[in-house]
Write an enzyme that holds these catalytic residues in place. Structure first.
Site, PDB file in Angstrom:
ATOM      1  N   ASP A   1     -20.906 -18.315 -24.087  1.00 20.86           N
ATOM      2  CA  ASP A   1     -20.470 -17.306 -25.136  1.00 20.86           C
ATOM      3  C   ASP A   1     -19.467 -16.465 -24.609  1.00 20.86           C
ATOM      4  O   ASP A   1     -19.262 -16.297 -23.408  1.00 20.86           O
ATOM      5  CB  ASP A   1     -21.834 -16.423 -25.254  1.00 20.86           C
ATOM      6  CG  ASP A   1     -21.719 -15.423 -26.613  1.00 20.86           C
ATOM      7  OD1 ASP A   1     -22.504 -15.863 -27.614  1.00 20.86           O
ATOM      8  OD2 ASP A   1     -20.834 -14.587 -26.496  1.00 20.86           O
ATOM      9  N   ILE A   2     -18.715 -16.113 -25.546  1.00 21.88           N
ATOM     10  CA  ILE A   2     -17.304 -15.352 -25.022  1.00 21.88           C
ATOM     11  C   ILE A   2     -17.655 -14.107 -24.807  1.00 21.88           C
ATOM     12  O   ILE A   2     -16.918 -13.260 -24.057  1.00 21.88           O
ATOM     13  CB  ILE A   2     -16.370 -15.414 -26.499  1.00 21.88           C
ATOM     14  CG1 ILE A   2     -14.867 -15.070 -26.012  1.00 21.88           C
ATOM     15  CG2 ILE A   2     -16.661 -14.284 -27.341  1.00 21.88           C
ATOM     16  CD1 ILE A   2     -13.922 -15.537 -26.852  1.00 21.88           C
TER      17      ILE A   2
ATOM     18  N   ASN B   1     -30.547 -16.251 -34.255  1.00 13.75           N
ATOM     19  CA  ASN B   1     -30.469 -15.281 -35.277  1.00 13.75           C
ATOM     20  C   ASN B   1     -30.436 -15.787 -36.594  1.00 13.75           C
ATOM     21  O   ASN B   1     -29.536 -16.701 -36.894  1.00 13.75           O
ATOM     22  CB  ASN B   1     -29.314 -14.129 -34.882  1.00 13.75           C
ATOM     23  CG  ASN B   1     -29.397 -13.687 -33.345  1.00 13.75           C
ATOM     24  OD1 ASN B   1     -30.642 -13.183 -33.136  1.00 13.75           O
ATOM     25  ND2 ASN B   1     -28.307 -13.413 -32.944  1.00 13.75           N
TER      26      ASN B   1
ATOM     27  N   GLU C   1     -23.837 -13.470 -36.796  1.00 12.91           N
ATOM     28  CA  GLU C   1     -22.402 -13.175 -37.136  1.00 12.91           C
ATOM     29  C   GLU C   1     -21.842 -14.516 -37.236  1.00 12.91           C
ATOM     30  O   GLU C   1     -20.878 -14.343 -38.113  1.00 12.91           O
ATOM     31  CB  GLU C   1     -22.127 -12.501 -35.810  1.00 12.91           C
ATOM     32  CG  GLU C   1     -22.245 -11.011 -35.677  1.00 12.91           C
ATOM     33  CD  GLU C   1     -21.891 -10.625 -34.234  1.00 12.91           C
ATOM     34  OE1 GLU C   1     -21.081 -11.396 -33.684  1.00 12.91           O
ATOM     35  OE2 GLU C   1     -22.149  -9.223 -33.795  1.00 12.91           O
ATOM     36  N   VAL C   2     -22.105 -15.614 -36.877  1.00 11.44           N
ATOM     37  CA  VAL C   2     -21.604 -16.911 -36.963  1.00 11.44           C
ATOM     38  C   VAL C   2     -22.539 -17.764 -37.923  1.00 11.44           C
ATOM     39  O   VAL C   2     -23.621 -17.974 -37.476  1.00 11.44           O
ATOM     40  CB  VAL C   2     -21.091 -17.523 -35.759  1.00 11.44           C
ATOM     41  CG1 VAL C   2     -20.428 -18.798 -36.081  1.00 11.44           C
ATOM     42  CG2 VAL C   2     -20.197 -16.783 -34.832  1.00 11.44           C
TER      43      VAL C   2
ATOM     44  N   HIS D   1     -27.075 -21.650 -34.545  1.00 11.65           N
ATOM     45  CA  HIS D   1     -26.745 -21.959 -32.798  1.00 11.65           C
ATOM     46  C   HIS D   1     -28.046 -21.249 -32.110  1.00 11.65           C
ATOM     47  O   HIS D   1     -28.705 -20.497 -32.707  1.00 11.65           O
ATOM     48  CB  HIS D   1     -25.499 -21.401 -32.363  1.00 11.65           C
ATOM     49  CG  HIS D   1     -25.442 -19.944 -32.864  1.00 11.65           C
ATOM     50  ND1 HIS D   1     -24.934 -19.716 -34.151  1.00 11.65           N
ATOM     51  CD2 HIS D   1     -25.542 -18.773 -32.272  1.00 11.65           C
ATOM     52  CE1 HIS D   1     -25.159 -18.493 -34.425  1.00 11.65           C
ATOM     53  NE2 HIS D   1     -25.146 -17.719 -33.294  1.00 11.65           N
TER      54      HIS D   1
ATOM     55  N   HIS E   1     -29.122 -19.417 -28.586  1.00  9.51           N
ATOM     56  CA  HIS E   1     -28.453 -18.652 -27.630  1.00  9.51           C
ATOM     57  C   HIS E   1     -29.559 -18.982 -26.094  1.00  9.51           C
ATOM     58  O   HIS E   1     -30.658 -18.958 -26.547  1.00  9.51           O
ATOM     59  CB  HIS E   1     -28.713 -17.072 -27.675  1.00  9.51           C
ATOM     60  CG  HIS E   1     -27.771 -16.604 -28.883  1.00  9.51           C
ATOM     61  ND1 HIS E   1     -26.383 -15.981 -28.610  1.00  9.51           N
ATOM     62  CD2 HIS E   1     -27.950 -16.730 -30.171  1.00  9.51           C
ATOM     63  CE1 HIS E   1     -26.086 -15.527 -29.719  1.00  9.51           C
ATOM     64  NE2 HIS E   1     -26.722 -15.951 -30.794  1.00  9.51           N
TER      65      HIS E   1
HETATM   66  P1  5GP Z   1     -24.907 -14.680 -33.445  1.00  9.20           P
HETATM   67  O1  5GP Z   1     -24.957 -13.179 -33.795  1.00  9.20           O
HETATM   68  O2  5GP Z   1     -24.413 -15.180 -34.800  1.00  9.20           O
HETATM   69  O3  5GP Z   1     -26.328 -15.039 -33.386  1.00  9.20           O
HETATM   70  O4  5GP Z   1     -24.178 -15.173 -32.289  1.00  9.20           O
HETATM   71  C1  5GP Z   1     -22.784 -15.413 -32.334  1.00  9.20           C
HETATM   72  C2  5GP Z   1     -22.143 -15.414 -30.839  1.00  9.20           C
HETATM   73  O5  5GP Z   1     -21.045 -16.209 -30.807  1.00  9.20           O
HETATM   74  C3  5GP Z   1     -21.966 -14.151 -30.274  1.00  9.20           C
HETATM   75  O6  5GP Z   1     -22.784 -14.168 -29.096  1.00  9.20           O
HETATM   76  C4  5GP Z   1     -20.507 -14.133 -29.998  1.00  9.20           C
HETATM   77  O7  5GP Z   1     -20.321 -13.624 -28.715  1.00  9.20           O
HETATM   78  C5  5GP Z   1     -20.239 -15.615 -29.825  1.00  9.20           C
HETATM   79  N1  5GP Z   1     -18.863 -15.944 -30.101  1.00  9.20           N
HETATM   80  C6  5GP Z   1     -18.081 -15.475 -31.368  1.00  9.20           C
HETATM   81  N2  5GP Z   1     -17.030 -16.040 -31.466  1.00  9.20           N
HETATM   82  C7  5GP Z   1     -16.781 -16.768 -30.409  1.00  9.20           C
HETATM   83  C8  5GP Z   1     -15.767 -17.696 -29.920  1.00  9.20           C
HETATM   84  O8  5GP Z   1     -14.736 -17.902 -30.501  1.00  9.20           O
HETATM   85  N3  5GP Z   1     -15.929 -18.167 -28.625  1.00  9.20           N
HETATM   86  C9  5GP Z   1     -17.219 -18.225 -28.237  1.00  9.20           C
HETATM   87  N4  5GP Z   1     -17.547 -19.046 -27.105  1.00  9.20           N
HETATM   88  N5  5GP Z   1     -18.205 -17.468 -28.467  1.00  9.20           N
HETATM   89  C10 5GP Z   1     -18.008 -16.762 -29.481  1.00  9.20           C
END
Ligand code: 5GP
Length: 112
Positions: free
Chosen positions: A29-30, A86, A94-95, A99, A101
């Protein structure tokens, strides 16, 4: 619609990939929330948990098999870790490409 994760799968943007097979990819994760924070992503674009269908049953199993392998490879399997997905606004997604975590490397706090 393709997300940033599809761009990572297609090598259009870089990521620190720790595991990959035909159906699943995993990368750091970034914005890590724990010493180990890996995103485990199916190559198939499924926006949310709500969009998983009967035909994805095997794929979801593949995801957990990958998680177990990654946890062992990264040395966190015995101490333990947490797996979170999530979903939508209240879940904090957010994405919109499902996925898992994989969080570990320290004793984690309470869930919410
Ligand atoms: P969500 O909130 O959708 O469950 O998690 C999305 C995750 O993707 C977040 O923890 C965020 O830090 C990670 N993320 C977003 N953009 C990127 C990216 O470009 N590269 C990587 N490695 N992680 C990302």
């Amino acid at each position: 619609m393709a997300t940033i994760f599809t761009k990572i799968i297609n090598r259009e943007i870089p990521a620190n990939i720790v595991y990959e097979n035909e159906k699943v990819i995993a990368f750091k994760d970034i914005n890590p929330q724990a010493p180990v924070h890996i995103l485990v992503v199916p190559k198939k674009e499924i926006p949310t948990i709500n969009d998983i269908t009967e035909e994805d049953k095997e794929l979801i199993g593949e995801m957990y098999l990958a998680i177990g392998k990654i946890a062992k490879e990264l040395g966190i399997a015995e101490e333990g870790y947490r797996v979170i997905t999530n979903c939508n606004e209240f879940g904090g997604q957010e994405v919109f490409h499902i996925h898992f975590h994989l969080l570990g490397g320290k004793k984690l706090g309470t869930l919410v």
